[in-house]
Design a protein around this motif. Structure first.
Motif, PDB file in Angstrom:
ATOM      1  N   ASP A  48       0.762  -1.382   0.172  1.00  0.00           N
ATOM      2  CA  ASP A  48       0.298   0.203  -0.108  1.00  0.00           C
ATOM      3  C   ASP A  48       0.829   1.359  -0.042  1.00  0.00           C
ATOM      4  O   ASP A  48       0.149   2.108   0.396  1.00  0.00           O
ATOM      5  N   ASN A  49       2.220   0.872  -0.420  1.00  0.00           N
ATOM      6  CA  ASN A  49       3.484   2.089  -0.566  1.00  0.00           C
ATOM      7  C   ASN A  49       3.396   2.404  -2.054  1.00  0.00           C
ATOM      8  O   ASN A  49       3.490   1.179  -2.509  1.00  0.00           O
ATOM      9  N   ASN A  50       2.736   3.783  -2.478  1.00  0.00           N
ATOM     10  CA  ASN A  50       3.277   3.980  -4.046  1.00  0.00           C
ATOM     11  C   ASN A  50       4.647   3.555  -3.997  1.00  0.00           C
ATOM     12  O   ASN A  50       5.004   3.438  -5.274  1.00  0.00           O
ATOM     13  N   SER A  51       5.435   4.798  -3.710  1.00  0.00           N
ATOM     14  CA  SER A  51       6.585   4.840  -3.921  1.00  0.00           C
ATOM     15  C   SER A  51       7.401   3.744  -4.031  1.00  0.00           C
ATOM     16  O   SER A  51       8.354   3.208  -4.561  1.00  0.00           O
ATOM     17  N   VAL A  52       7.192   2.608  -3.188  1.00  0.00           N
ATOM     18  CA  VAL A  52       7.573   1.506  -2.956  1.00  0.00           C
ATOM     19  C   VAL A  52       6.881   0.209  -4.680  1.00  0.00           C
ATOM     20  O   VAL A  52       8.300  -0.130  -5.246  1.00  0.00           O
ATOM     21  N   VAL A  53       6.461   0.677  -5.023  1.00  0.00           N
ATOM     22  CA  VAL A  53       5.558   0.148  -6.067  1.00  0.00           C
ATOM     23  C   VAL A  53       6.212   1.010  -7.254  1.00  0.00           C
ATOM     24  O   VAL A  53       7.100   0.498  -7.954  1.00  0.00           O
ATOM     25  N   LEU A  54       6.389   2.133  -7.787  1.00  0.00           N
ATOM     26  CA  LEU A  54       7.411   3.066  -8.166  1.00  0.00           C
ATOM     27  C   LEU A  54       8.985   3.049  -8.499  1.00  0.00           C
ATOM     28  O   LEU A  54       9.739   2.557  -9.182  1.00  0.00           O
ATOM     29  N   ASN A  55       9.839   2.763  -7.821  1.00  0.00           N
ATOM     30  CA  ASN A  55      11.115   2.302  -7.111  1.00  0.00           C
ATOM     31  C   ASN A  55      11.283   1.116  -7.210  1.00  0.00           C
ATOM     32  O   ASN A  55      12.654   0.578  -7.922  1.00  0.00           O
ATOM     33  N   SER A  56      10.702  -0.227  -6.947  1.00  0.00           N
ATOM     34  CA  SER A  56      11.360  -1.294  -6.813  1.00  0.00           C
ATOM     35  C   SER A  56      11.245  -2.029  -8.187  1.00  0.00           C
ATOM     36  O   SER A  56      11.673  -2.807  -9.254  1.00  0.00           O
ATOM     37  N   SER A  57      11.144  -1.219  -9.545  1.00  0.00           N
ATOM     38  CA  SER A  57      10.839  -0.792 -10.618  1.00  0.00           C
ATOM     39  C   SER A  57      11.940  -0.295 -11.369  1.00  0.00           C
ATOM     40  O   SER A  57      12.661  -0.362 -12.855  1.00  0.00           O
ATOM     41  N   ARG A  58      12.343   0.332 -11.244  1.00  0.00           N
ATOM     42  CA  ARG A  58      13.061   1.935 -11.840  1.00  0.00           C
ATOM     43  C   ARG A  58      14.683   0.761 -11.141  1.00  0.00           C
ATOM     44  O   ARG A  58      15.589   1.333 -10.056  1.00  0.00           O
ATOM     45  N   PRO A  59      15.477   0.701 -12.171  1.00  0.00           N
ATOM     46  CA  PRO A  59      16.781   0.401 -11.468  1.00  0.00           C
ATOM     47  C   PRO A  59      17.518   1.680 -12.011  1.00  0.00           C
ATOM     48  O   PRO A  59      18.573   0.856 -10.796  1.00  0.00           O
ATOM     49  N   GLU A  60      17.556   3.015 -12.272  1.00  0.00           N
ATOM     50  CA  GLU A  60      18.360   3.800 -11.335  1.00  0.00           C
ATOM     51  C   GLU A  60      18.423   4.399 -10.148  1.00  0.00           C
ATOM     52  O   GLU A  60      18.618   5.029  -9.667  1.00  0.00           O
ATOM     53  N   SER A  61      17.512   4.088  -9.849  1.00  0.00           N
ATOM     54  CA  SER A  61      16.748   4.594  -7.729  1.00  0.00           C
ATOM     55  C   SER A  61      17.621   3.619  -6.840  1.00  0.00           C
ATOM     56  O   SER A  61      18.638   2.680  -7.293  1.00  0.00           O
ATOM     57  N   THR A  62      18.298   4.238  -6.028  1.00  0.00           N
ATOM     58  CA  THR A  62      18.949   3.894  -5.013  1.00  0.00           C
ATOM     59  C   THR A  62      19.016   4.588  -3.956  1.00  0.00           C
ATOM     60  O   THR A  62      18.043   5.234  -3.763  1.00  0.00           O
ATOM     61  N   LEU A  63      19.044   4.147  -2.622  1.00  0.00           N
ATOM     62  CA  LEU A  63      18.624   3.678  -1.302  1.00  0.00           C
ATOM     63  C   LEU A  63      20.301   4.203  -0.939  1.00  0.00           C
ATOM     64  O   LEU A  63      21.170   3.936  -0.996  1.00  0.00           O
ATOM     65  N   LYS A  64      20.710   5.288   0.272  1.00  0.00           N
ATOM     66  CA  LYS A  64      21.715   5.572   1.383  1.00  0.00           C
ATOM     67  C   LYS A  64      21.968   4.836   2.540  1.00  0.00           C
ATOM     68  O   LYS A  64      22.892   4.420   2.273  1.00  0.00           O
ATOM     69  N   LYS A  65      20.519   4.303   3.250  1.00  0.00           N
ATOM     70  CA  LYS A  65      20.854   3.630   4.150  1.00  0.00           C
ATOM     71  C   LYS A  65      21.372   2.551   3.950  1.00  0.00           C
ATOM     72  O   LYS A  65      20.137   1.783   2.990  1.00  0.00           O
ATOM     73  N   LYS A  66      22.414   1.322   4.389  1.00  0.00           N
ATOM     74  CA  LYS A  66      22.586   0.335   3.600  1.00  0.00           C
ATOM     75  C   LYS A  66      21.303  -0.973   4.308  1.00  0.00           C
ATOM     76  O   LYS A  66      21.361  -1.067   3.561  1.00  0.00           O
ATOM     77  N   SER A  67      20.888  -0.972   5.512  1.00  0.00           N
ATOM     78  CA  SER A  67      19.797  -1.836   5.613  1.00  0.00           C
ATOM     79  C   SER A  67      18.595  -2.242   4.661  1.00  0.00           C
ATOM     80  O   SER A  67      18.858  -2.994   4.788  1.00  0.00           O
ATOM     81  N   ASN A  68      18.530  -0.523   4.143  1.00  0.00           N
ATOM     82  CA  ASN A  68      17.593  -0.835   3.384  1.00  0.00           C
ATOM     83  C   ASN A  68      17.847  -1.024   1.845  1.00  0.00           C
ATOM     84  O   ASN A  68      17.481  -1.474   1.101  1.00  0.00           O
ATOM     85  N   SER A  69      19.184  -0.479   1.191  1.00  0.00           N
ATOM     86  CA  SER A  69      19.399  -0.773   0.216  1.00  0.00           C
ATOM     87  C   SER A  69      19.925  -1.986   0.334  1.00  0.00           C
ATOM     88  O   SER A  69      19.435  -2.823  -0.822  1.00  0.00           O
ATOM     89  N   VAL A  70      19.739  -3.186   1.177  1.00  0.00           N
ATOM     90  CA  VAL A  70      20.094  -4.346   1.254  1.00  0.00           C
ATOM     91  C   VAL A  70      18.473  -4.967   0.621  1.00  0.00           C
ATOM     92  O   VAL A  70      18.633  -5.595  -0.370  1.00  0.00           O
TER      93      VAL A  70
END
Length: 148
Positions: free
Chosen positions: A87-109
């Motif tokens: 139910d989080n639209n940001s998760v839906v959008l970012n999971s399909s974009r290869p150019e998306s990155t995260l800074k926090k290590k636990s989240n990025s894994v």
């Protein structure tokens, strides 16, 4: 992997996370409900191990769940990808974009794990509103009836 036997099954997973729901530790709660051929086979609600700074991170940590490997090792054939509802639209959008990155290590894994599963078409993440996401009930405190 062993050769699959029998008829293929369809997988559907509902995932939700309640961000910082624990008022003392600020840990989030994960709720997961997994269906095989429309029958619920796994459901659980548990406190996440880490403290997340956003609901976005909480949802990705909740998505770090898988059943596909276990079924394949039991020789159960799987029909296509697993429909995964969040139910989080940001998760839906970012999971399909290869150019998306995260800074926090636990989240990025967790994020890279989910993104790799989307890229190989093992799962497809779709948006499911909070009112219809059945995993939502696993992340909220439920009021019970009082006994006299």
């Amino acid at each position: 992997m062993p050769e699959a036997l029998g008829l293929a099954v369809k997988l559907m997973m509902f995932v939700d996370a309640s961000h910082a729901s624990n008022l003392v530790t600020c840990q989030s709660r994960t709720g997961v409900l997994i269906f095989v051929n429309c029958a619920p086979i796994i459901w659980y609600s548990k406190k996440q191990n880490s403290v997340e700074t956003s609901s976005f991170g909480s949802e990705f940590m909740a998505l770090n769940t898988g059943l596909r490997y276990k079924l394949r090792m039991m020789r159960v054939p799987i029909d296509g990808y697993c429909h995964t509802c969040v139910d989080n639209n940001s998760v839906v959008l970012n999971s399909s974009r290869p150019e998306s990155t995260l800074k926090k290590k636990s989240n990025s894994v967790a994020y890279n794990y989910v993104q790799s599963k989307c890229a190989t078409d093992v799962i497809r993440i779709i948006w499911e509103g909070t009112k219809t996401n059945v995993a939502d009930v696993l992340t909220k405190i439920q009021s019970g009836t009082e006994r006299a």
